[in-house]
Design an enzyme around this catalytic site. Structure first.
Site, PDB file in Angstrom:
ATOM      1  N   GLY A  53      72.981  12.580  19.058  1.00  0.00           N
ATOM      2  CA  GLY A  53      73.559  12.373  20.386  1.00  0.00           C
ATOM      3  C   GLY A  53      74.942  11.775  20.303  1.00  0.00           C
ATOM      4  O   GLY A  53      75.360  11.250  19.269  1.00  0.00           O
ATOM      5  N   LYS A  83      71.790   3.843  17.232  1.00  0.00           N
ATOM      6  CA  LYS A  83      72.892   4.031  18.173  1.00  0.00           C
ATOM      7  C   LYS A  83      74.081   3.241  17.659  1.00  0.00           C
ATOM      8  O   LYS A  83      74.001   2.027  17.488  1.00  0.00           O
ATOM      9  CB  LYS A  83      72.425   3.499  19.525  1.00  0.00           C
ATOM     10  N   ASP A 125      70.506   3.160  36.003  1.00  0.00           N
ATOM     11  CA  ASP A 125      70.947   4.472  35.532  1.00  0.00           C
ATOM     12  C   ASP A 125      69.760   5.347  35.159  1.00  0.00           C
ATOM     13  O   ASP A 125      69.796   6.044  34.146  1.00  0.00           O
ATOM     14  CB  ASP A 125      71.902   4.300  34.343  1.00  0.00           C
TER      15      ASP A 125
END
Lengths: 253, 475
Positions: B37, B62, B161
């Site tokens: 990603g 991440k 979100d």
């Protein structure tokens, strides 16, 4: 988390006073005594507060920054983590955690304004590097609870409705960050101790109110004694005394 | 998160990386598989642990880039770390480690890896298998999403979100079919915020944004998350985004008229009668003519989602899509709704096949095996990402997409005792989870409308400089 202190990392990380009052071997070698250690942390708490006023962030950010700084020194030495860099960096990190980010270049600018001394002079790059080291030293636990949150509610609950009492109490709470209380006691007990001292000073009778609270009054009184001792012992600290302690540290780490 | 020092302790030796091509020491505990990603914050990688007790466990890492404006660790990363370090729940992503690379000042969050997310599951049904998601799966996904959200809200955290790509679902393994809410970069603790939340910039992907936000509300509440859940519920039912407005991209925080119009078309116009505080909202006052431009009176929600207006599913959905945030159903109330008490009952493995049906084989995430942790593409020949064979390298489980998954031998839960049992397991925050650090995952197939979801609002990084500082010094 935010609602429940008792399940928070803050609660889990509270320490005994004996574990906070430890000068690590490397600092001991430099001649740092427990008294020096406490003085330096107090001086750095003042430093954070001064810079915070210049960059205009709220007291809560200051409180979080000071708590970070004190936590760092339960795990890291002042010889390796120069307090003159750690202090502003803790403010920098706390400003992000408390949603009022201050730019590093602004901090550097005001530090130069505050201190002409070479030993305080650090650049943006130094702050950014130290930020990561502090994150590691804090083991990435960043949420800090403060007495302020419960204070207004508690004061209202006393029913005293005395503006001076309120102001005195807030002032005392601010001063508690010159000590390691936040590392040892839950914030609401610190708030209660401050109310206790303020009500005695203002000659307000809060005995009945305290009795109705389901808290251990012995703990509240012990915290109050610590605060009063602190006021007694630290009235006359001079800049020279701080500097003498700080000068035992290597100037650039 | 345990006793404070467990879990994230093995990372203090990262100083030993002296720049250049030397691998930082902490990296030795992982086999890097590839990139899965990308976003404004940085990259997400798939890796496997090499440590003896957890060998082969999939981890999503991440990576946060150093912010370009020379201001250290991004506030988004700081917020995500500070929240994730405090919370622990079966239906929330589990942060297993944080690493720092001092040489290039990058920060890495390691999460348990989740193979699926609602975005991919919905897309798979819409584009590949061409039939609806079965009712048991929809209900189980929704129940677990609400369960995680109820935990967050009761801890005074608003996610802000929520969208299908941030709702992860575990693949094969002990936690198969368990929902994990991910991506806390925009999440906030809402008790005593220092700054009104809307000051931090645009929030929530527009399709899932609550009407009060679209109308300019300054102080919003956990109800914004419930609106998003309503939109996601409808999308699970129909496989199409419920309110697919075209986004106005002016900055900052422009008035999104088209999005409101899409909502009004389905739900009718809000009225002061039903939503008394409507008159206080800035855009309602300022843009009344625009807002009232089209007249829509007939509430067509049940026909859009193909539900009977008398069904419990419709009742729950309409309560999530209540205009007035104060009247909107809460996560706690939603969990008690009749919809979850009638057959099929929700279960822990949302992906389990229902009786007489075949389990759906969702695709595994595409992995770009050509990208290393520095984000540079290697020059060695490797499999093209889009071929679907990227996983043929060591240990990757990407190649098995046509193989049926082994199903956990779990019984569906019985009515009353079932939910209770599930609750207990959930509250205990059973470990062993696995889920990626959320954030928009790289999609194998690039389609135009995906772009909408891949973009991520990141006020801390996307904009020049930081928000203005506090003027006030008061508490």
């Amino acid at each position: 988390m935010a609602s429940n202190f008792w399940t928070s990392s803050h609660y889990k990380q509270l320490l005994d006073q004996e574990d906070v009052d430890v000068v690590l071997p490397l600092d001991k070698e430099k001649g740092i005594t427990l008294e020096d250690f406490k003085l330096i942390k107090m001086h750095m708490a003042n430093y954070i507060s001064k810079v915070a006023q210049l960059v205009k962030v709220r007291q809560r950010v200051v409180a979080t920054a000071v708590t970070y700084m004190r936590r760092v020194y339960t795990r890291k030495t002042m010889s390796e983590y120069d307090p003159r860099l750690v202090a502003p960096t803790c403010l920098y990190l706390a400003s992000k955690a408390e949603e009022s980010t201050v730019q590093a270049k602004l901090l550097v600018f005001y530090i130069k304004k505050l201190y002409s001394d070479e030993k305080y002079r650090y650049e943006i790059k130094d702050i950014l590097e130290m930020e990561m080291k502090i994150l590691e030293a804090l083991n990435y636990y960043l949420v800090i609870y403060h007495p302020y949150r419960s204070l207004s509610q508690l004061l209202q609950d006393t029913g005293l409705n005395d503006i001076t009492l309120t102001q005195v109490t807030w002032g005392i709470v601010n001063d508690t960050y010159k000590m390691d209380l936040a590392l040892v006691h839950p914030p609401h007990l610190i708030a209660l101790a401050c109310i206790y001292i303020a009500s005695v000073l203002r000659e307000k009778d809060t005995t009945a109110w305290f009795e109705e609270l389901r808290v251990d009054m012995n703990v509240v009184k012990n915290i109050s004694m610590e605060i009063l001792d602190f006021y007694e012992n630290h009235r006359m600290i001079t800049e020279e005394r701080y500097n003498a302690a700080l000068n035992k540290l290597p100037s650039r780490v | 998160m345990g006793d404070g020092n467990r879990g994230l302790s093995a990372n203090s030796n990262s100083n030993s990386n002296h720049g250049g091509s030397n691998k930082p020491e902490w990296l030795q505990q992982y086999d890097l598989i590839g990139k899965i990603g990308e976003g404004t914050y940085g990259l997400v990688f798939l890796a496997r642990t090499k440590t003896p007790n957890n060998r082969g466990k999939s981890i999503a890492i991440k990576k946060f880039k150093q912010s370009k404006d020379g201001d250290g660790v991004s506030p988004t990363a700081i917020r995500e770390i500070m929240l994730l370090r405090e919370i622990s729940h079966d239906n929330v992503v589990k942060l297993v480690n944080v690493h720092i690379n001092h040489s290039d000042m990058s920060l890495y969050l390691a999460f348990d890896y989740a193979e699926h997310d609602l975005y991919e599951i919905i897309r798979h049904h819409r584009d590949k298998v061409n039939h609806a998601i079965n009712q048991y799966t929809v209900k189980s996904l929704l129940w677990q999403l609400l369960n995680g959200l109820n935990y967050l809200h009761s801890n005074w955290i608003i996610h802000r979100d929520l969208k299908p790509s941030n709702i992860l679902v575990m693949g094969d393994g002990e936690e198969q079919g368990v929902v994990k809410i991910a991506d806390f970069g925009l999440a906030r603790i809402y008790q005593a915020p220092l700054k009104s939340l809307s000051e931090n910039g645009v929030v929530v992907t527009i399709w899932y944004r609550a009407p009060e936000l679209l109308l300019g509300a300054k102080h919003y509440t956990s109800a914004v998350d419930m609106w998003a859940v309503g939109c996601i519920f409808a999308e699970l039912l129909t496989l199409k985004p419920l309110f697919q407005g075209a986004e106005v991209k002016a900055t900052p925080n422009p008035f999104q008229l088209d999005q409101l119009d899409k909502i009004f078309k389905v739900l009718g116009h809000p009225t002061l009668e039903k939503w008394p505080t409507l008159s206080n909202l800035p855009h309602w006052q300022q843009d009344q003519q625009h807002i009232q431009g089209h007249k829509y009176d007939n509430t067509a929600l049940y026909s859009v989602v193909h539900l009977s207006p008398k069904s419990p599913a419709y009742d729950l959905l309409s309560k999530m899509l209540e205009y007035d945030p104060r009247k909107r159903i809460t996560a706690a109330q939603a969990l008690e709704h009749e919809y979850f008490r009638i057959e099929p009952l929700p279960g822990r493995n949302a992906l389990m096949a229902s009786q007489g049906e075949k389990a759906v084989n969702y695709l595994t995430r595409p992995v770009d095996t050509t990208t290393d942790f520095e984000g540079t593409t290697s020059l060695q020949p490797s499999q093209p990402v889009s071929s679907g064979n990227a996983g043929s390298m060591s240990g990757a489980h990407v190649g098995n997409r046509s193989m049926p998954r082994p199903l956990l031998n779990m019984q569906r839960m019985q009515p009353s005792q079932g939910l209770t049992a599930y609750n207990l397991a959930t509250q205990a925050g059973m470990g062993g989870g696995m889920n990626p650090g959320g954030i928009p995952m790289q999609r194998g197939v690039g389609q135009a409308h995906h772009q909408q979801q891949l973009r991520r609002k990141d006020p801390g990084m996307g904009m020049t400089g930081y928000p203005p500082q506090q003027k006030s010094r008061r508490f």
